[in-house]
Motif scaffolding. Structure first.
Motif, PDB file in Angstrom:
ATOM      1  N   GLU A 119     -62.943  31.894  10.287  1.00  0.00           N
ATOM      2  CA  GLU A 119     -63.097  30.611   9.594  1.00  0.00           C
ATOM      3  C   GLU A 119     -61.967  29.650   9.960  1.00  0.00           C
ATOM      4  OE1 GLU A 119     -65.064  27.800   7.483  1.00  0.00           O
ATOM      5  OE2 GLU A 119     -65.786  29.773   8.047  1.00  0.00           O
ATOM      6  N   ALA A 120     -60.735  30.140  10.032  1.00  0.00           N
ATOM      7  CA  ALA A 120     -59.602  29.290  10.394  1.00  0.00           C
ATOM      8  C   ALA A 120     -59.761  28.745  11.814  1.00  0.00           C
ATOM      9  CB  ALA A 120     -58.292  30.074  10.276  1.00  0.00           C
ATOM     10  N   LEU A 121     -60.195  29.592  12.738  1.00  0.00           N
ATOM     11  CA  LEU A 121     -60.411  29.146  14.116  1.00  0.00           C
ATOM     12  C   LEU A 121     -61.514  28.094  14.177  1.00  0.00           C
ATOM     13  CD1 LEU A 121     -60.114  32.605  15.872  1.00  0.00           C
ATOM     14  CD2 LEU A 121     -58.619  30.640  16.301  1.00  0.00           C
ATOM     15  N   LYS A 122     -62.569  28.328  13.429  1.00  0.00           N
ATOM     16  CA  LYS A 122     -63.703  27.403  13.393  1.00  0.00           C
ATOM     17  C   LYS A 122     -63.271  26.044  12.835  1.00  0.00           C
ATOM     18  CE  LYS A 122     -68.440  27.424  11.711  1.00  0.00           C
ATOM     19  NZ  LYS A 122     -69.404  28.153  10.901  1.00  0.00           N
ATOM     20  N   ILE A 123     -62.532  26.068  11.748  1.00  0.00           N
ATOM     21  CA  ILE A 123     -62.059  24.825  11.118  1.00  0.00           C
ATOM     22  C   ILE A 123     -61.189  24.022  12.083  1.00  0.00           C
ATOM     23  CG2 ILE A 123     -60.470  23.925   9.352  1.00  0.00           C
ATOM     24  CD1 ILE A 123     -61.601  26.125   7.477  1.00  0.00           C
ATOM     25  N   LYS A 124     -60.369  24.720  12.850  1.00  0.00           N
ATOM     26  CA  LYS A 124     -59.466  24.033  13.783  1.00  0.00           C
ATOM     27  C   LYS A 124     -60.151  23.629  15.083  1.00  0.00           C
ATOM     28  CE  LYS A 124     -55.761  23.205  12.933  1.00  0.00           C
ATOM     29  NZ  LYS A 124     -55.295  21.979  12.266  1.00  0.00           N
ATOM     30  N   GLY A 125     -61.446  23.931  15.224  1.00  0.00           N
ATOM     31  CA  GLY A 125     -62.206  23.460  16.363  1.00  0.00           C
ATOM     32  C   GLY A 125     -62.227  24.391  17.565  1.00  0.00           C
ATOM     33  N   TYR A 126     -61.773  25.614  17.387  1.00  0.00           N
ATOM     34  CA  TYR A 126     -61.799  26.594  18.472  1.00  0.00           C
ATOM     35  C   TYR A 126     -63.113  27.363  18.461  1.00  0.00           C
ATOM     36  CZ  TYR A 126     -56.732  25.864  18.599  1.00  0.00           C
ATOM     37  OH  TYR A 126     -55.485  25.315  18.686  1.00  0.00           O
ATOM     38  N   SER A 143     -55.589  40.483  25.508  1.00  0.00           N
ATOM     39  CA  SER A 143     -54.220  40.212  25.947  1.00  0.00           C
ATOM     40  C   SER A 143     -53.144  40.737  25.001  1.00  0.00           C
ATOM     41  CB  SER A 143     -54.020  38.705  26.100  1.00  0.00           C
ATOM     42  OG  SER A 143     -53.990  38.079  24.823  1.00  0.00           O
ATOM     43  N   GLY A 144     -53.475  40.817  23.732  1.00  0.00           N
ATOM     44  CA  GLY A 144     -52.462  41.181  22.738  1.00  0.00           C
ATOM     45  C   GLY A 144     -51.586  40.003  22.344  1.00  0.00           C
ATOM     46  N   ASP A 145     -51.889  38.828  22.878  1.00  0.00           N
ATOM     47  CA  ASP A 145     -51.100  37.628  22.612  1.00  0.00           C
ATOM     48  C   ASP A 145     -51.614  36.941  21.349  1.00  0.00           C
ATOM     49  OD1 ASP A 145     -49.717  35.234  22.592  1.00  0.00           O
ATOM     50  OD2 ASP A 145     -50.271  34.667  24.641  1.00  0.00           O
ATOM     51  N   PRO A 146     -50.837  36.970  20.273  1.00  0.00           N
ATOM     52  CA  PRO A 146     -51.307  36.390  19.012  1.00  0.00           C
ATOM     53  C   PRO A 146     -51.454  34.868  19.039  1.00  0.00           C
ATOM     54  CG  PRO A 146     -49.067  37.201  18.773  1.00  0.00           C
ATOM     55  CD  PRO A 146     -49.534  37.594  20.133  1.00  0.00           C
ATOM     56  N   THR A 147     -50.952  34.207  20.094  1.00  0.00           N
ATOM     57  CA  THR A 147     -51.109  32.756  20.140  1.00  0.00           C
ATOM     58  C   THR A 147     -52.552  32.335  20.412  1.00  0.00           C
ATOM     59  OG1 THR A 147     -50.448  32.606  22.470  1.00  0.00           O
ATOM     60  CG2 THR A 147     -48.708  32.353  20.800  1.00  0.00           C
ATOM     61  N   TYR A 148     -53.429  33.276  20.724  1.00  0.00           N
ATOM     62  CA  TYR A 148     -54.862  32.967  20.804  1.00  0.00           C
ATOM     63  C   TYR A 148     -55.423  32.650  19.420  1.00  0.00           C
ATOM     64  CZ  TYR A 148     -55.686  34.272  25.661  1.00  0.00           C
ATOM     65  OH  TYR A 148     -55.705  34.302  27.029  1.00  0.00           O
ATOM     66  N   ILE A 149     -54.704  33.049  18.388  1.00  0.00           N
ATOM     67  CA  ILE A 149     -55.152  32.859  17.005  1.00  0.00           C
ATOM     68  C   ILE A 149     -54.305  31.768  16.363  1.00  0.00           C
ATOM     69  CG2 ILE A 149     -55.530  33.988  14.773  1.00  0.00           C
ATOM     70  CD1 ILE A 149     -57.202  35.152  17.148  1.00  0.00           C
ATOM     71  N   THR A 150     -54.974  30.816  15.755  1.00  0.00           N
ATOM     72  CA  THR A 150     -54.273  29.724  15.088  1.00  0.00           C
ATOM     73  C   THR A 150     -53.412  30.250  13.937  1.00  0.00           C
ATOM     74  OG1 THR A 150     -54.555  27.609  13.943  1.00  0.00           O
ATOM     75  CG2 THR A 150     -56.228  29.267  13.516  1.00  0.00           C
TER      76      THR A 150
END
Length: 83
Positions: free
Chosen positions: A28-35, A47-54
């Motif tokens: 839901e957070a990703l959707k709200i932010k337009g991703y 990747s294990g890179d948490p920056t993929y997640i807002t």
């Protein structure tokens, strides 16, 4: 229930519920932010890179609470149940 009976805790169900709740909040957070939530979550898992997640609404902090292999396991279980 009798006082002398032993309670049984289903930790697998509790973990599954926790994963579902976290994934729903992150989605839901990703959707709200337009991703595109699916692409972002897949990117994180691969990747294990948490920056993929807002970080919006604490989504990044939530997703890192779950091991990536646990996420994959829950996704696979859910997918297989639909077959």
């Amino acid at each position: 229930m009798e006082f002398n009976e032993t309670m049984k805790i289903n930790l697998e169900f509790d973990k599954e519920k926790e994963v579902r709740e976290i994934v729903a909040k992150v989605y839901e957070a990703l959707k709200i932010k337009g991703y595109d939530p699916i692409s972002q979550i897949v990117g994180y898992i691969l990747s294990g890179d948490p920056t993929y997640i807002t970080s919006y609404n604490g989504a990044r902090g939530l997703i890192v609470k779950i091991e990536r292999d646990e996420l994959l396991e829950e996704f696979a279980k859910t997918y297989i149940k639909t077959l």
